[in-house]
Scaffold this active site. Structure first.
Site, mmCIF file in Angstrom:
data_model
loop_
_atom_site.group_PDB
_atom_site.id
_atom_site.type_symbol
_atom_site.label_atom_id
_atom_site.label_comp_id
_atom_site.label_asym_id
_atom_site.label_seq_id
_atom_site.Cartn_x
_atom_site.Cartn_y
_atom_site.Cartn_z
ATOM 1 N N HIS A 1 3.140 2.497 -14.369
ATOM 2 C CA HIS A 1 4.326 2.757 -13.553
ATOM 3 C C HIS A 1 4.120 2.351 -12.102
ATOM 4 C CE1 HIS A 1 2.313 6.720 -12.679
ATOM 5 N NE2 HIS A 1 2.901 6.558 -11.516
ATOM 6 N N ASP B 1 0.293 4.302 -20.049
ATOM 7 C CA ASP B 1 0.493 4.119 -18.610
ATOM 8 C C ASP B 1 -0.736 3.478 -17.952
ATOM 9 O OD1 ASP B 1 1.813 4.261 -16.197
ATOM 10 O OD2 ASP B 1 1.316 6.369 -15.847
ATOM 11 N N SER C 1 -0.700 7.825 -7.734
ATOM 12 C CA SER C 1 -0.881 7.538 -9.151
ATOM 13 C C SER C 1 -1.745 6.297 -9.333
ATOM 14 C CB SER C 1 0.476 7.293 -9.813
ATOM 15 O OG SER C 1 1.247 8.460 -9.828
#
Length: 271
Positions: free
Chosen positions: A84, A134, A227
């Site tokens: 992402h 992810d 992230s």
């Protein structure tokens, strides 16, 4: 030669444009409805401030000049991060900084590279608002010079052990901080059985694809801001910061399980 062939495959598959859809689909039995993003990027709550060059594999990923995500340097010219973090972003907008410690200050150890391209996992999608598969790799336009402040980290040689591992990044230092930590932070967090996260997050985690890390009360663990950062143990990166619970960051953090994706990663980076 092998790397040139891989680059050609990246270009022909349109996986490094930063805005294309995966070329492969998740098998039918693995296709729950894809929902809009409802969960939030994660990084470090609690923990401690790192000392200079403590995590030489940690990189800071910038988009349009602003801090966007974290990542791990796995080859001098390859970065591992979250899917992402690159989803829908043109590579020309991204730069990667290694050897960094504070966001606002410049350290003589810092090195910066622009990005040639990136590829997220072909099965990357959102389920109940949270990403799965992810992981992504970023190919730099040049190689970082390895030294005491900038080093690569190895991929796993087997499944993640259920033990304490180290997460690091510049994300929110507590839920509700609404801003990144200026200085790199880290926390030593337990890797739990996947079922430990059941009922605490927006959905149950996928065994073999995700890791349940931290504590149910979120006293240390993930929060917004960086992230894609590493979860490391024994000189290897076992997890990629993926998602967690809401603004409060008050429970477990889900990490992408790197050990399940080694073959896919190495199909781009080489062994």
């Amino acid at each position: 030669m092998k790397q040139r062939m891989l680059l050609a495959a990246l270009v022909s598959a349109s996986l490094i444009t930063g805005c294309g859809e995966p070329t492969d689909e998740v098998p039918t039995e693995q296709q729950p409805a894809v929902e809009a993003t409802g969960q939030t990027e994660q990084e470090i709550v609690g923990g401690a401030y790192a000392y200079q060059n403590q995590f030489p594999y940690q990189v800071r990923i910038l988009v349009d000049g602003g801090t966007w995500c974290g990542g791990s340097l796995i080859k001098p010219n390859w970065v591992l991060t979250a899917g992402h973090c690159v989803d829908g972003i043109d590579p020309s907008r991204i730069t990667v900084v290694a050897g960094d410690h504070t966001i606002t200050g410049y350290e003589s150890t810092e090195q910066t590279q622009t990005v040639y391209g990136h590829a997220k996992h072909p099965y990357f999608q959102y389920i109940s608002g949270a990403p799965v598969y992810d992981v992504a790799v970023i190919l730099l336009n040049g190689s970082f010079w390895l030294n005491g402040a900038v080093q690569t980290i190895a991929l796993p040689a087997g499944p993640a052990p259920l033990t304490a591992m180290t997460a690091s990044g510049w994300g929110w230092p507590w839920g509700g901080a609404y801003g990144a930590s200026n200085q790199l932070k880290y926390a030593n967090l337990p890797v739990n059985s996947v079922s430990a996260c059941d009922g605490w997050l927006a959905r149950n985690l996928y065994a073999g694809l995700e890791l349940c890390v931290g504590y149910s009360n979120g006293i240390e663990g993930g929060c917004h801001g960086d992230s894609g950062g590493p979860l490391a143990y024994g000189g290897r990166v076992y997890g990629v910061v993926s998602w967690g619970r809401g603004v409060s960051c008050d429970s477990y953090t889900a990490f992408a399980d790197v050990s399940s994706h080694v073959s896919w990663i190495q199909s781009y980076t080489g062994p």
